[in-house]
Design a protein around this motif. Structure first.
Motif, PDB file in Angstrom:
ATOM      1  N   GLN A  84      69.418  11.096 -34.884  1.00  0.00           N
ATOM      2  CA  GLN A  84      69.657  12.541 -34.937  1.00  0.00           C
ATOM      3  C   GLN A  84      68.838  13.280 -33.879  1.00  0.00           C
ATOM      4  O   GLN A  84      69.331  14.210 -33.230  1.00  0.00           O
ATOM      5  N   VAL A  85      67.598  12.867 -33.699  1.00  0.00           N
ATOM      6  CA  VAL A  85      66.754  13.474 -32.661  1.00  0.00           C
ATOM      7  C   VAL A  85      67.379  13.237 -31.294  1.00  0.00           C
ATOM      8  O   VAL A  85      67.445  14.143 -30.452  1.00  0.00           O
ATOM      9  N   ASN A  86      67.861  12.020 -31.063  1.00  0.00           N
ATOM     10  CA  ASN A  86      68.490  11.704 -29.779  1.00  0.00           C
ATOM     11  C   ASN A  86      69.755  12.522 -29.554  1.00  0.00           C
ATOM     12  O   ASN A  86      70.038  12.932 -28.413  1.00  0.00           O
ATOM     13  N   ARG A  87      70.520  12.774 -30.616  1.00  0.00           N
ATOM     14  CA  ARG A  87      71.720  13.615 -30.490  1.00  0.00           C
ATOM     15  C   ARG A  87      71.335  15.034 -30.067  1.00  0.00           C
ATOM     16  O   ARG A  87      71.969  15.631 -29.201  1.00  0.00           O
ATOM     17  N   LEU A  88      70.303  15.578 -30.703  1.00  0.00           N
ATOM     18  CA  LEU A  88      69.835  16.911 -30.314  1.00  0.00           C
ATOM     19  C   LEU A  88      69.354  16.917 -28.872  1.00  0.00           C
ATOM     20  O   LEU A  88      69.636  17.842 -28.110  1.00  0.00           O
ATOM     21  N   TYR A  89      68.640  15.876 -28.497  1.00  0.00           N
ATOM     22  CA  TYR A  89      68.096  15.790 -27.141  1.00  0.00           C
ATOM     23  C   TYR A  89      69.211  15.731 -26.102  1.00  0.00           C
ATOM     24  O   TYR A  89      69.166  16.440 -25.094  1.00  0.00           O
ATOM     25  N   ARG A  90      70.210  14.893 -26.346  1.00  0.00           N
ATOM     26  CA  ARG A  90      71.306  14.762 -25.373  1.00  0.00           C
ATOM     27  C   ARG A  90      72.084  16.057 -25.216  1.00  0.00           C
ATOM     28  O   ARG A  90      72.571  16.367 -24.126  1.00  0.00           O
ATOM     29  N   GLY A  91      72.196  16.827 -26.279  1.00  0.00           N
ATOM     30  CA  GLY A  91      72.967  18.065 -26.210  1.00  0.00           C
ATOM     31  C   GLY A  91      72.120  19.308 -26.016  1.00  0.00           C
ATOM     32  O   GLY A  91      72.611  20.423 -26.140  1.00  0.00           O
ATOM     33  N   ARG A  92      70.871  19.129 -25.667  1.00  0.00           N
ATOM     34  CA  ARG A  92      69.923  20.252 -25.654  1.00  0.00           C
ATOM     35  C   ARG A  92      70.332  21.390 -24.732  1.00  0.00           C
ATOM     36  O   ARG A  92      69.926  22.531 -24.936  1.00  0.00           O
ATOM     37  N   GLU A  93      71.125  21.125 -23.702  1.00  0.00           N
ATOM     38  CA  GLU A  93      71.538  22.190 -22.777  1.00  0.00           C
ATOM     39  C   GLU A  93      72.924  22.725 -23.102  1.00  0.00           C
ATOM     40  O   GLU A  93      73.416  23.603 -22.415  1.00  0.00           O
ATOM     41  N   ALA A  94      73.540  22.190 -24.181  1.00  0.00           N
ATOM     42  CA  ALA A  94      74.914  22.554 -24.502  1.00  0.00           C
ATOM     43  C   ALA A  94      75.027  23.569 -25.639  1.00  0.00           C
ATOM     44  O   ALA A  94      76.114  24.053 -25.908  1.00  0.00           O
ATOM     45  N   TYR A  95      73.942  23.911 -26.278  1.00  0.00           N
ATOM     46  CA  TYR A  95      74.023  24.822 -27.418  1.00  0.00           C
ATOM     47  C   TYR A  95      72.737  25.614 -27.555  1.00  0.00           C
ATOM     48  O   TYR A  95      71.703  25.251 -26.993  1.00  0.00           O
ATOM     49  N   ASP A  96      72.831  26.716 -28.289  1.00  0.00           N
ATOM     50  CA  ASP A  96      71.662  27.533 -28.615  1.00  0.00           C
ATOM     51  C   ASP A  96      71.392  27.431 -30.111  1.00  0.00           C
ATOM     52  O   ASP A  96      72.275  27.691 -30.925  1.00  0.00           O
ATOM     53  N   LEU A  97      70.189  27.061 -30.447  1.00  0.00           N
ATOM     54  CA  LEU A  97      69.803  27.005 -31.854  1.00  0.00           C
ATOM     55  C   LEU A  97      69.448  28.411 -32.333  1.00  0.00           C
ATOM     56  O   LEU A  97      68.933  29.228 -31.568  1.00  0.00           O
ATOM     57  N   GLU A  98      69.702  28.662 -33.605  1.00  0.00           N
ATOM     58  CA  GLU A  98      69.330  29.948 -34.192  1.00  0.00           C
ATOM     59  C   GLU A  98      67.814  30.042 -34.293  1.00  0.00           C
ATOM     60  O   GLU A  98      67.107  29.035 -34.320  1.00  0.00           O
ATOM     61  N   ASP A  99      67.312  31.269 -34.368  1.00  0.00           N
ATOM     62  CA  ASP A  99      65.865  31.482 -34.426  1.00  0.00           C
ATOM     63  C   ASP A  99      65.216  30.779 -35.620  1.00  0.00           C
ATOM     64  O   ASP A  99      64.138  30.204 -35.501  1.00  0.00           O
ATOM     65  N   GLY A 100      65.873  30.831 -36.765  1.00  0.00           N
ATOM     66  CA  GLY A 100      65.326  30.169 -37.955  1.00  0.00           C
ATOM     67  C   GLY A 100      65.231  28.656 -37.769  1.00  0.00           C
ATOM     68  O   GLY A 100      64.264  28.026 -38.200  1.00  0.00           O
ATOM     69  N   THR A 101      66.212  28.080 -37.109  1.00  0.00           N
ATOM     70  CA  THR A 101      66.201  26.639 -36.846  1.00  0.00           C
ATOM     71  C   THR A 101      65.094  26.285 -35.868  1.00  0.00           C
ATOM     72  O   THR A 101      64.402  25.277 -36.034  1.00  0.00           O
ATOM     73  N   LYS A 102      64.909  27.136 -34.858  1.00  0.00           N
ATOM     74  CA  LYS A 102      63.827  26.903 -33.894  1.00  0.00           C
ATOM     75  C   LYS A 102      62.466  26.965 -34.594  1.00  0.00           C
ATOM     76  O   LYS A 102      61.586  26.152 -34.323  1.00  0.00           O
ATOM     77  N   LEU A 103      62.317  27.912 -35.507  1.00  0.00           N
ATOM     78  CA  LEU A 103      61.072  28.037 -36.263  1.00  0.00           C
ATOM     79  C   LEU A 103      60.850  26.812 -37.148  1.00  0.00           C
ATOM     80  O   LEU A 103      59.737  26.280 -37.217  1.00  0.00           O
ATOM     81  N   ASP A 104      61.921  26.336 -37.791  1.00  0.00           N
ATOM     82  CA  ASP A 104      61.810  25.130 -38.614  1.00  0.00           C
ATOM     83  C   ASP A 104      61.420  23.918 -37.773  1.00  0.00           C
ATOM     84  O   ASP A 104      60.614  23.088 -38.207  1.00  0.00           O
ATOM     85  N   LEU A 105      61.978  23.807 -36.566  1.00  0.00           N
ATOM     86  CA  LEU A 105      61.607  22.709 -35.673  1.00  0.00           C
ATOM     87  C   LEU A 105      60.134  22.793 -35.288  1.00  0.00           C
ATOM     88  O   LEU A 105      59.434  21.780 -35.266  1.00  0.00           O
ATOM     89  N   ASP A 106      59.673  24.003 -35.002  1.00  0.00           N
ATOM     90  CA  ASP A 106      58.251  24.190 -34.673  1.00  0.00           C
ATOM     91  C   ASP A 106      57.356  23.736 -35.822  1.00  0.00           C
ATOM     92  O   ASP A 106      56.356  23.040 -35.609  1.00  0.00           O
ATOM     93  N   LYS A 107      57.728  24.107 -37.031  1.00  0.00           N
ATOM     94  CA  LYS A 107      56.934  23.721 -38.205  1.00  0.00           C
ATOM     95  C   LYS A 107      56.957  22.215 -38.412  1.00  0.00           C
ATOM     96  O   LYS A 107      55.929  21.609 -38.730  1.00  0.00           O
ATOM     97  N   ALA A 108      58.130  21.592 -38.214  1.00  0.00           N
ATOM     98  CA  ALA A 108      58.237  20.140 -38.368  1.00  0.00           C
ATOM     99  C   ALA A 108      57.392  19.425 -37.316  1.00  0.00           C
ATOM    100  O   ALA A 108      56.710  18.440 -37.614  1.00  0.00           O
ATOM    101  N   ILE A 109      57.415  19.925 -36.089  1.00  0.00           N
ATOM    102  CA  ILE A 109      56.613  19.331 -35.014  1.00  0.00           C
ATOM    103  C   ILE A 109      55.132  19.457 -35.335  1.00  0.00           C
ATOM    104  O   ILE A 109      54.365  18.502 -35.160  1.00  0.00           O
ATOM    105  N   GLU A 110      54.706  20.617 -35.825  1.00  0.00           N
ATOM    106  CA  GLU A 110      53.305  20.804 -36.209  1.00  0.00           C
ATOM    107  C   GLU A 110      52.902  19.841 -37.320  1.00  0.00           C
ATOM    108  O   GLU A 110      51.822  19.234 -37.275  1.00  0.00           O
ATOM    109  N   GLN A 111      53.775  19.667 -38.315  1.00  0.00           N
ATOM    110  CA  GLN A 111      53.465  18.780 -39.434  1.00  0.00           C
ATOM    111  C   GLN A 111      53.372  17.329 -38.966  1.00  0.00           C
ATOM    112  O   GLN A 111      52.441  16.602 -39.345  1.00  0.00           O
ATOM    113  N   LEU A 112      54.311  16.895 -38.134  1.00  0.00           N
ATOM    114  CA  LEU A 112      54.282  15.529 -37.619  1.00  0.00           C
ATOM    115  C   LEU A 112      53.069  15.301 -36.721  1.00  0.00           C
ATOM    116  O   LEU A 112      52.442  14.237 -36.772  1.00  0.00           O
ATOM    117  N   THR A 113      52.722  16.309 -35.929  1.00  0.00           N
ATOM    118  CA  THR A 113      51.551  16.208 -35.064  1.00  0.00           C
ATOM    119  C   THR A 113      50.279  16.084 -35.898  1.00  0.00           C
ATOM    120  O   THR A 113      49.403  15.265 -35.600  1.00  0.00           O
TER     121      THR A 113
END
Length: 91
Positions: free
Chosen positions: A39-68
């Protein structure tokens, strides 16, 4: 210098089951990582093809912080274990 016992300093981990807990944790992390990797690879491959919503971007930031944070904590555990082996060898 004697090794500090986990149970003596109030950890939830009991001395004799720390290995079991660590092994279980590693197994669960590997399973979860394998499931998420495609799933991460799918997001990565399509990263220039779509815009994520602000809430999704915030959730990704939180997930990255937690994993870090978890990775940093596991590195600290690993670092301390290398010291324990050295101290035990010196005794």
């Amino acid at each position: 210098m004697a090794k500090v016992r986990a149970s003596d300093v109030g950890f939830c981990v009991v001395d004799d089951n720390a290995n079991v807990i660590a092994d279980n944790l590693v197994h669960r992390i590997r399973e979860a990582a394998a499931e998420m990797e495609s799933q991460v690879n799918r997001l990565y491959r399509g990263r220039e093809a779509y815009d994520l919503e602000d809430g999704t971007k915030l959730d990704l930031d939180k997930a990255i912080e937690q994993l870090t944070y978890m990775a940093r904590t596991l590195r600290e555990v690993q670092r301390e274990q290398s010291k324990v082996v050295y101290l035990q060898a010196a005794e």
